[in-house]
Write a protein that holds these residues in place. Structure first.
Motif, PDB file in Angstrom:
ATOM      1  N   MET A  27       0.842  -1.193   0.000  1.00  0.00           N
ATOM      2  CA  MET A  27       0.000   0.000   0.000  1.00  0.00           C
ATOM      3  C   MET A  27       0.881   1.249   0.000  1.00  0.00           C
ATOM      4  O   MET A  27       1.847   1.332   0.757  1.00  0.00           O
ATOM      5  N   LEU A  28       0.569   2.181  -0.866  1.00  0.00           N
ATOM      6  CA  LEU A  28       1.323   3.428  -0.978  1.00  0.00           C
ATOM      7  C   LEU A  28       1.082   4.283   0.264  1.00  0.00           C
ATOM      8  O   LEU A  28      -0.056   4.423   0.714  1.00  0.00           O
ATOM      9  N   SER A  29       2.139   4.839   0.823  1.00  0.00           N
ATOM     10  CA  SER A  29       1.983   5.691   2.000  1.00  0.00           C
ATOM     11  C   SER A  29       1.434   7.059   1.580  1.00  0.00           C
ATOM     12  O   SER A  29       1.593   7.477   0.420  1.00  0.00           O
ATOM     13  N   PRO A  30       0.787   7.787   2.504  1.00  0.00           N
ATOM     14  CA  PRO A  30       0.309   9.133   2.169  1.00  0.00           C
ATOM     15  C   PRO A  30       1.420  10.060   1.677  1.00  0.00           C
ATOM     16  O   PRO A  30       1.199  10.893   0.806  1.00  0.00           O
ATOM     17  N   ALA A  31       2.635   9.897   2.240  1.00  0.00           N
ATOM     18  CA  ALA A  31       3.756  10.736   1.803  1.00  0.00           C
ATOM     19  C   ALA A  31       4.123  10.435   0.349  1.00  0.00           C
ATOM     20  O   ALA A  31       4.401  11.353  -0.445  1.00  0.00           O
ATOM     21  N   ASP A  32       4.117   9.163  -0.017  1.00  0.00           N
ATOM     22  CA  ASP A  32       4.412   8.790  -1.401  1.00  0.00           C
ATOM     23  C   ASP A  32       3.314   9.284  -2.338  1.00  0.00           C
ATOM     24  O   ASP A  32       3.590   9.699  -3.470  1.00  0.00           O
ATOM     25  N   PHE A  33       2.073   9.230  -1.879  1.00  0.00           N
ATOM     26  CA  PHE A  33       0.963   9.743  -2.690  1.00  0.00           C
ATOM     27  C   PHE A  33       1.120  11.239  -2.922  1.00  0.00           C
ATOM     28  O   PHE A  33       0.909  11.735  -4.037  1.00  0.00           O
ATOM     29  N   LEU A  34       1.495  11.969  -1.894  1.00  0.00           N
ATOM     30  CA  LEU A  34       1.738  13.405  -2.035  1.00  0.00           C
ATOM     31  C   LEU A  34       2.871  13.667  -3.012  1.00  0.00           C
ATOM     32  O   LEU A  34       2.796  14.596  -3.842  1.00  0.00           O
ATOM     33  N   ALA A  35       3.935  12.846  -2.948  1.00  0.00           N
ATOM     34  CA  ALA A  35       5.055  12.996  -3.878  1.00  0.00           C
ATOM     35  C   ALA A  35       4.606  12.760  -5.311  1.00  0.00           C
ATOM     36  O   ALA A  35       5.030  13.471  -6.236  1.00  0.00           O
ATOM     37  N   ASP A  36       3.725  11.791  -5.514  1.00  0.00           N
ATOM     38  CA  ASP A  36       3.198  11.537  -6.863  1.00  0.00           C
ATOM     39  C   ASP A  36       2.340  12.701  -7.353  1.00  0.00           C
ATOM     40  O   ASP A  36       2.359  13.042  -8.539  1.00  0.00           O
ATOM     41  N   LEU A  37       1.604  13.313  -6.437  1.00  0.00           N
ATOM     42  CA  LEU A  37       0.787  14.470  -6.817  1.00  0.00           C
ATOM     43  C   LEU A  37       1.661  15.623  -7.299  1.00  0.00           C
ATOM     44  O   LEU A  37       1.258  16.395  -8.176  1.00  0.00           O
ATOM     45  N   LEU A  38       2.853  15.733  -6.738  1.00  0.00           N
ATOM     46  CA  LEU A  38       3.764  16.831  -7.086  1.00  0.00           C
ATOM     47  C   LEU A  38       4.728  16.461  -8.205  1.00  0.00           C
ATOM     48  O   LEU A  38       5.528  17.298  -8.628  1.00  0.00           O
ATOM     49  N   ASN A  39       4.640  15.237  -8.691  1.00  0.00           N
ATOM     50  CA  ASN A  39       5.538  14.768  -9.749  1.00  0.00           C
ATOM     51  C   ASN A  39       5.075  15.312 -11.103  1.00  0.00           C
ATOM     52  O   ASN A  39       3.961  15.021 -11.544  1.00  0.00           O
ATOM     53  N   PRO A  40       5.913  16.106 -11.808  1.00  0.00           N
ATOM     54  CA  PRO A  40       5.498  16.658 -13.098  1.00  0.00           C
ATOM     55  C   PRO A  40       5.168  15.590 -14.137  1.00  0.00           C
ATOM     56  O   PRO A  40       4.377  15.848 -15.059  1.00  0.00           O
ATOM     57  N   ASP A  41       5.762  14.414 -14.014  1.00  0.00           N
ATOM     58  CA  ASP A  41       5.486  13.339 -14.968  1.00  0.00           C
ATOM     59  C   ASP A  41       4.111  12.704 -14.759  1.00  0.00           C
ATOM     60  O   ASP A  41       3.650  11.920 -15.590  1.00  0.00           O
ATOM     61  N   LEU A  42       3.497  13.004 -13.631  1.00  0.00           N
ATOM     62  CA  LEU A  42       2.160  12.473 -13.329  1.00  0.00           C
ATOM     63  C   LEU A  42       1.162  13.628 -13.247  1.00  0.00           C
ATOM     64  O   LEU A  42       0.354  13.717 -12.322  1.00  0.00           O
ATOM     65  N   ALA A  43       1.209  14.506 -14.238  1.00  0.00           N
ATOM     66  CA  ALA A  43       0.373  15.709 -14.209  1.00  0.00           C
ATOM     67  C   ALA A  43      -1.116  15.397 -14.192  1.00  0.00           C
ATOM     68  O   ALA A  43      -1.923  16.202 -13.723  1.00  0.00           O
ATOM     69  N   PHE A  44      -1.485  14.226 -14.712  1.00  0.00           N
ATOM     70  CA  PHE A  44      -2.907  13.865 -14.730  1.00  0.00           C
ATOM     71  C   PHE A  44      -3.454  13.607 -13.333  1.00  0.00           C
ATOM     72  O   PHE A  44      -4.661  13.732 -13.099  1.00  0.00           O
ATOM     73  N   LEU A  45      -2.577  13.254 -12.368  1.00  0.00           N
ATOM     74  CA  LEU A  45      -3.049  12.873 -11.037  1.00  0.00           C
ATOM     75  C   LEU A  45      -3.621  14.063 -10.256  1.00  0.00           C
ATOM     76  O   LEU A  45      -4.739  13.969  -9.741  1.00  0.00           O
TER      77      LEU A  45
END
Length: 296
Positions: free
Chosen positions: A1-19
């Motif tokens: 399971m992805l941690s909330p911190a990792d989820f936040l990092a994905d939200l801020l990742n320019p390569d995942l702009a759709f998220l």
């Protein structure tokens, strides 16, 4: 399971702009549906939400065939059907739910016929029914934001009138309010709220976004103002948690949002301070344990 911190990092990742775009649309849709859903639950008109959710389908189908905006196409069809229901429902020979049943079945059937004539419709049909939040174009994000802002403004300006018509139509007429016009405006608001949410969780599940947070809020408070604030908060929180769980476990976004909202509703059903099943049972047991002379 992805941690909330990792989820936040994905939200801020320019390569995942759709998220972050998906999160923004999901939360905006949930907020708007939470507000409108308050009136729907109070009025006991969940069926109109179901009707409009089906009624937007031919508009989506036409927009797909013409390669136009799905939001605009769905809005036109949903608003048209909402107005037709309001007009035909004025004839008290037939109840409102009968009129709604006629129109939403006809609209959904029309949408199936239209989209079946388009090449590659099967994949698009799945998108309409179950949502495609990660593929929402940038212009639709702006449409959702603009439509939601206009909708919330209308609700803010007409809140007292909506409440009076919802709670006592005859008193509203006696007070000189244009009940039919307010019915049309409310139906149109429901239609727009549903249209801007269809891409988030799809045509099948969109009714849950409109009803479930408001129903949970209704169990948690007796005050209308508090309910109207709680419903969008519950809806937005469900969108955030649902997207997080979906992204973490590779599950459908719409389904997870609805399941989280349903879990909140069940918690309210069992544990709401005044109206929950558990507190009511405890209250009855305390009353039974009191001596007969002390009971009120």
């Amino acid at each position: 399971m992805l941690s909330p911190a990792d989820f936040l990092a994905d939200l801020l990742n320019p390569d995942l702009a759709f998220l972050p775009k998906a999160l923004a649309v999901a939360m905006m849709s949930s907020l708007v549906c939470g507000v409108i859903g308050g009136y729907v639950v109070l009025r006991g008109m969940a069926f109109i939400g179901d009707a409009v959710a089906h009624a937007v389908f031919p508009g989506l189908a036409v927009a797909f065939v013409l390669q136009g905006s799905l939001v605009l196409g769905g809005a036109v069809a949903g608003v048209l059907t909402a107005v037709l229901v309001a007009v035909f429902a004025q004839n008290r020979r037939l109840k409102e739910d009968s009129i709604i049943g006629v129109f939403f079945v006809a609209a959904f059937a029309l949408g199936i016929v239209i989209i079946s004539r388009a090449p590659g419709y099967a994949g698009s049909l799945q998108q309409f029914l179950f949502g495609s939040i990660t593929g929402i174009p940038d212009e639709d994000v702006l449409v959702v934001a603009g439509s939601g802002l206009v909708l919330l403004t209308v609700v803010f300006l007409l809140h007292k009138e909506f409440v009076l018509v919802t709670l006592d139509r005859e008193m509203a007429r006696a007070a000189g309010l244009p009940v039919f016009a307010l019915d049309v405006v409310l139906y149109v608001c429901v239609a727009v709220a549903i249209v801007i949410s269809v891409q988030t969780i799809g045509n099948i599940l969109v009714l849950a976004l409109l009803i479930t947070p408001a129903a949970a809020a209704r169990l948690l408070t007796d005050r209308l103002g508090v309910m109207m604030l709680l419903a969008p908060v519950i809806g937005s929180a469900s969108a955030l948690v649902g997207l997080y769980l979906s992204w973490s476990a590779d599950l459908p976004v719409g389904g997870m949002i609805v399941l989280v909202a349903t879990a909140v509703f069940l918690l309210a059903w069992f544990f709401a301070p005044r109206h929950g099943l558990v507190p009511r049972r405890l209250t009855r047991e305390r009353v039974r344990e009191q001596p007969a002379g002390q009971r009120r």
